[in-house]
Design an enzyme around this catalytic site. Structure first.
Site, PDB file in Angstrom:
ATOM      1  N   SER A  80       0.793  -1.241   0.000  1.00 52.71           N
ATOM      2  CA  SER A  80       0.000   0.000   0.000  1.00 52.71           C
ATOM      3  C   SER A  80       0.814   1.273   0.000  1.00 52.71           C
ATOM      4  O   SER A  80       0.250   2.357   0.169  1.00 52.71           O
ATOM      5  CB  SER A  80      -0.956   0.067   1.189  1.00 52.71           C
ATOM      6  OG  SER A  80      -1.000  -1.035   1.969  1.00 52.71           O
ATOM      7  N   THR A 182      -0.590   2.052   4.799  1.00 52.97           N
ATOM      8  CA  THR A 182      -0.343   3.485   4.596  1.00 52.97           C
ATOM      9  C   THR A 182       0.375   4.043   5.809  1.00 52.97           C
ATOM     10  O   THR A 182      -0.070   3.843   6.934  1.00 52.97           O
ATOM     11  CB  THR A 182      -1.678   4.235   4.422  1.00 52.97           C
ATOM     12  OG1 THR A 182      -2.221   3.862   3.171  1.00 52.97           O
ATOM     13  CG2 THR A 182      -1.482   5.747   4.467  1.00 52.97           C
ATOM     14  N   THR A 200       1.299   6.923   0.656  1.00 52.65           N
ATOM     15  CA  THR A 200       0.474   5.767   0.300  1.00 52.65           C
ATOM     16  C   THR A 200       0.401   5.579  -1.209  1.00 52.65           C
ATOM     17  O   THR A 200       0.643   6.533  -1.975  1.00 52.65           O
ATOM     18  CB  THR A 200      -0.965   5.973   0.837  1.00 52.65           C
ATOM     19  OG1 THR A 200      -1.702   4.761   0.695  1.00 52.65           O
ATOM     20  CG2 THR A 200      -1.703   7.069   0.093  1.00 52.65           C
ATOM     21  N   ARG A 210      -8.154   8.701  -9.056  1.00 52.05           N
ATOM     22  CA  ARG A 210      -8.626   8.847  -7.671  1.00 52.05           C
ATOM     23  C   ARG A 210      -7.485   9.319  -6.751  1.00 52.05           C
ATOM     24  O   ARG A 210      -6.377   8.801  -6.798  1.00 52.05           O
ATOM     25  CB  ARG A 210      -9.183   7.509  -7.181  1.00 52.05           C
ATOM     26  CG  ARG A 210      -9.774   7.543  -5.770  1.00 52.05           C
ATOM     27  CD  ARG A 210      -8.798   7.034  -4.724  1.00 52.05           C
ATOM     28  NE  ARG A 210      -9.403   6.911  -3.404  1.00 52.05           N
ATOM     29  CZ  ARG A 210      -8.708   6.698  -2.297  1.00 52.05           C
ATOM     30  NH1 ARG A 210      -7.409   6.584  -2.338  1.00 52.05           N
ATOM     31  NH2 ARG A 210      -9.334   6.595  -1.133  1.00 52.05           N
ATOM     32  N   VAL A 211      -7.766  10.296  -5.915  1.00 51.21           N
ATOM     33  CA  VAL A 211      -6.820  10.754  -4.904  1.00 51.21           C
ATOM     34  C   VAL A 211      -7.493  10.569  -3.548  1.00 51.21           C
ATOM     35  O   VAL A 211      -8.677  10.887  -3.389  1.00 51.21           O
ATOM     36  CB  VAL A 211      -6.446  12.236  -5.126  1.00 51.21           C
ATOM     37  CG1 VAL A 211      -5.648  12.790  -3.957  1.00 51.21           C
ATOM     38  CG2 VAL A 211      -5.657  12.394  -6.429  1.00 51.21           C
ATOM     39  N   GLY A 212      -6.762  10.056  -2.591  1.00 50.83           N
ATOM     40  CA  GLY A 212      -7.332   9.814  -1.262  1.00 50.83           C
ATOM     41  C   GLY A 212      -7.034  10.938  -0.291  1.00 50.83           C
ATOM     42  O   GLY A 212      -6.664  12.046  -0.672  1.00 50.83           O
ATOM     43  N   ASP A 213      -7.171  10.636   0.984  1.00 57.90           N
ATOM     44  CA  ASP A 213      -6.962  11.630   2.033  1.00 57.90           C
ATOM     45  C   ASP A 213      -5.480  11.905   2.310  1.00 57.90           C
ATOM     46  O   ASP A 213      -5.123  12.979   2.804  1.00 57.90           O
ATOM     47  CB  ASP A 213      -7.582  11.127   3.344  1.00 57.90           C
ATOM     48  CG  ASP A 213      -6.922   9.811   3.788  1.00 57.90           C
ATOM     49  OD1 ASP A 213      -6.993   8.836   3.007  1.00 57.90           O
ATOM     50  OD2 ASP A 213      -6.319   9.766   4.874  1.00 57.90           O
ATOM     51  N   THR A 233      -5.518   6.728   8.566  1.00 57.19           N
ATOM     52  CA  THR A 233      -5.452   5.655   7.587  1.00 57.19           C
ATOM     53  C   THR A 233      -6.849   5.047   7.481  1.00 57.19           C
ATOM     54  O   THR A 233      -7.676   5.234   8.367  1.00 57.19           O
ATOM     55  CB  THR A 233      -4.404   4.603   8.010  1.00 57.19           C
ATOM     56  OG1 THR A 233      -4.391   3.542   7.047  1.00 57.19           O
ATOM     57  CG2 THR A 233      -4.691   4.027   9.363  1.00 57.19           C
ATOM     58  N   GLY A 234      -7.076   4.337   6.388  1.00 55.21           N
ATOM     59  CA  GLY A 234      -8.406   3.759   6.189  1.00 55.21           C
ATOM     60  C   GLY A 234      -9.052   4.339   4.952  1.00 55.21           C
ATOM     61  O   GLY A 234      -8.354   4.817   4.049  1.00 55.21           O
ATOM     62  N   GLY A 236     -10.176   6.699   2.570  1.00 58.14           N
ATOM     63  CA  GLY A 236      -9.901   8.121   2.402  1.00 58.14           C
ATOM     64  C   GLY A 236     -11.130   8.964   2.138  1.00 58.14           C
ATOM     65  O   GLY A 236     -11.197  10.127   2.545  1.00 58.14           O
TER      66      GLY A 236
END
Ligand code: SD4
Length: 320
Positions: A80, A182, A200, A210-213, A233-234, A236
């Site tokens: 990850s 992450t 991450t 896609r972009v996460g948190d 983490t988790g 996003g």
């Protein structure tokens, strides 16, 4: 003498060490000693690398964080983060990372392809540009211009897993079921300065683009230089909608202990969202060197590394 002991809590086992069961709160790593690092998941080597760096170079907190994060970024078995991170649904590995220093300066890269160490590119954005965040092609070109070596981030294993995934092409992230690693790494030096970083490859087999948190200042990471820092983490999409890392530092600003701050942020998420199948884990570190964590569901663990040693801790959670 630093790093002389490794502790286990709630029966979790660290590689190469004998099993031991430590009742929570048995030892005082959480009592405000410095320097100290806390990281999401079992990022033990990352935390200890950061600690070793600050012991040798007490003024270099940010470099300690960066070096710590390099460990999972270059680990092909960490699926990850960085090299070997699982790709998106088009087969591309795309990376997100951000960093904040003790003054509250910030740098971030999102949707970065082809470089092993997005955390270092994020730091360059912070230190050498008038911007906070660079994305995609622009981030790629910036990294190239600054001497970062482009490379293929896929490994044989990640290609194999991608091919397997393609057979069903089913996207349904499940609680703790992917190898979630992450890294959010927070640190405090002996002068009480705090900094943090987060890196991450995001959710496996995510949509392209896609972009996460994790690279979003205030979502995956926040450092409030006066009060404390937090990293998440988790999933996003949930973390971002609640500005979770910022929320935790605001709670610390109101006087809460990091544990209470994380707990309150998770409670806020759980009150508003249907979180039956969603995991979020938070770690926090305040200006006094106190640490805390909390998650929605069981299964989230984190590492604390301080003068007393290193401890892998299983987080308390909203649902038991
Ligand atoms: C994301 N928060 O991209 C990250 C995923 C994660 O361990 O934390 N994985 O949504």
């Amino acid at each position: 003498m630093l790093l002389r002991r490794t502790f286990l809590r709630k029966g979790l086992m660290l590689s190469g060490l004998p099993f031991a069961l430590w009742p929570s709160r048995r030892f005082s790593i959480d009592e405000g000693s410095t320097p100290k690092f806390i990281a999401t998941w079992n990022n033990k080597i990352a935390c200890e690398t950061a600690m070793q760096h600050i012991i040798n170079r007490p003024q270099e907190l940010l470099t300690a964080i960066e070096k710590g994060i390099h460990i999972p970024e270059s680990d092909p078995n960490d699926t990850s983060v960085g090299y070997g991170g699982f790709p998106d649904r088009t087969g591309e590995v795309t990376l997100d990372a951000c960093i904040m220093d003790h003054r509250g300066n910030a740098g971030s890269v999102t949707y970065l392809k082809g470089f092993m160490h997005p955390i270092s590119v994020a730091r360059k954005v912070m230190e050498d540009t008038p911007h906070v965040m660079l994305s995609g092609q622009g981030a790629y070109e910036f990294a190239l211009q600054n001497g970062f070596e482009p490379m293929d981030l896929n490994t044989d294993e990640s290609k194999k897993r991608y091919k397997e995934w393609l057979k069903e092409s089913n996207y349904a992230p499940k609680i703790n079921s992917e190898r979630h690693d992450t890294i959010g790494l927070l640190g405090i030096d002996k002068n009480g300065r705090i900094s943090g970083g987060c890196s991450t490859s995001g959710l496996s087999f995510k949509m392209s683009g896609r972009v996460g948190d994790s690279p979003i200042i205030g979502s995956g990471l926040y450092v409030d230089p006066e009060y404390g820092s937090a990293s998440c983490t988790g999933l996003g999409e949930v973390i971002m909608r609640h500005c979770t890392a910022f929320l935790v530092t605001e709670f610390m600003r109101q006087g809460m202990h990091p544990v209470e701050a994380c707990k309150k942020a998770i409670a806020r998420i759980c009150k508003r969202d249907d979180v039956k199948n969603i995991q979020v884990g938070i770690v926090a570190l305040d200006k006094q060197g106190r640490t805390g964590a909390y998650s929605i569901h069981k299964g989230f663990n984190y590492i604390v590394c301080g003068p007393e040693g290193t401890e892998l801790i299983e987080s308390d959670s909203y649902f038991s």
